[in-house]
Design an enzyme around this catalytic site. Structure first.
Site, PDB file in Angstrom:
ATOM      1  N   CYS A  45       0.856  -1.517  -0.309  1.00 18.36           N
ATOM      2  CA  CYS A  45       0.091  -0.255   0.112  1.00 18.36           C
ATOM      3  C   CYS A  45       0.690   1.121   0.286  1.00 18.36           C
ATOM      4  O   CYS A  45       0.947   2.320  -0.548  1.00 18.36           O
ATOM      5  CB  CYS A  45      -1.197   0.361   1.379  1.00 18.36           C
ATOM      6  N   ASP A 137     -20.893  12.363 -15.108  1.00 17.81           N
ATOM      7  CA  ASP A 137     -22.363  12.040 -14.163  1.00 17.81           C
ATOM      8  C   ASP A 137     -22.339  11.535 -13.277  1.00 17.81           C
ATOM      9  O   ASP A 137     -23.813  10.625 -12.907  1.00 17.81           O
ATOM     10  CB  ASP A 137     -22.666  11.539 -15.954  1.00 17.81           C
TER      11      ASP A 137
END
Length: 223
Positions: A45, A137
Site C-alpha cells: 500500500c 455524470d
C-alpha cells in the site's frame, strides 16, 4: 452489495485527511478515481499511494480527482503519510489527495470492496485493492479488483482513463495495448459512410471470413 458499470455511484459523507467530504460534492462535474487499500503502514500500500502521489499531475492533466480509502482512522492516515512521503516511490512529492477513513467498513461494503480472505488483528475483513473510475455524470465507468498481494499498475489506470475519455466523445473503441495517439477501431454501430464523415476515413484489415469488421482509424483526439 456492490455497484455495476453504468450505476450512479453511492454518495457518502466521511472523514478524510482533508477534513469531512461529501463524495458527490467532491467529484461534481469531474472525472474521478476512488482506490482502496487493505491497511495503513503496510508495504504494498505504501508503494501504491506513493506512486499515485508521483503521478498526480497526470491525473490532474486529465481532469481527474483522486481519493484513497482504507478501514483505518484519519489519525493513522496522517501518521502513515509521513512514511509514504519518505519512501522512494513518492518521488519527493507530497501526498495532497484525500485519504478516506472507513473504520466501520460501511463504505467498503456498499461499494463491494471487502476482501473476506484478508483480516485485521481483530478478525475483521479488510478492503481489497479496488479501483473505481467515475465519469462526470457520477456513474461508474470502470472497476478493477486486485488481491492484497498484488500491487496495482497506475500507468494502466491512466491508460484506461485515456480510453474512457476518448470513447466518451468519439465513436471509436480502443484495441488491446492501445495508448494515446495510436490507431483506434471504428465501433460496429457506425456505418462506413458515417465513419468517413465523422472520423475522416479508415482502413479495413482483411481476414479469412471476408467480414469487414476490423476498421482502424487515426486517434481522433490527436487530430
Amino acid at each position: 452489495m456492490g455497484i455495476n458499470l453504468g450505476d450512479t455511484v453511492p454518495n457518502f459523507t466521511a472523514e478524510t485527511t482533508h477534513g469531512q467530504i461529501t463524495w458527490h460534492e467532491y467529484i461534481e462535474g469531474s472525472w474521478a478515481i476512488l482506490f482502496s487499500h487493505p491497511a495503513d503502514y503496510t508495504p504494498v500500500c505504501t508503494t501504491e499511494l506513493g506512486t499515485v502521489s508521483k503521478l498526480l499531475p497526470e491525473f490532474e492533466k486529465r481532469g481527474v480527482k483522486v481519493a484513497a480509502l482504507s478501514c483505518d482512522n484519519v489519525d493513522n492516515h496522517k501518521g502513515w503519510i509521513k512514511d509514504i512521503e519518505a519512501a522512494p516511490f513518492c518521488g519527493s512529492t507530497s501526498v495532497t489527495y484525500p485519504i478516506i477513513a472507513d473504520p466501520s467498513r460501511d463504505l467498503a461494503v456498499s461499494w463491494g470492496m471487502v476482501d473476506p480472505s484478508v483480516k485485521d488483528a481483530e478478525g475483521l475483513p479488510l478492503t481489497c485493492r479496488a479501483v473505481f473510475v467515475i465519469g462526470p455524470d457520477k456513474t461508474l465507468k470502470l472497476s478493477m479488483l486486485y488481491p492484497a498481494s498484488t500491487g496495482r499498475n497506475f500507468n494502466e489506470v491512466l491508460r484506461c482513463i485515456d480510453s474512457l475519455q476518448l470513447t466518451a466523445n468519439h465513436k471509436v473503441a480502443t484495441p488491446a495495448d492501445w495508448t494515446h495517439g495510436n490507431k483506434c477501431m471504428v465501433v460496429p454501430t457506425l456505418s462506413d459512410d458515417e465513419a468517413n464523415k465523422t472520423l475522416g476515413g479508415f482502413e479495413v484489415t482483411e481476414v479469412p471470413s471476408g467480414k469487414k469488421y476490423l476498421r482502424m482509424t487515426a486517434d481522433p483526439s490527436s487530430k
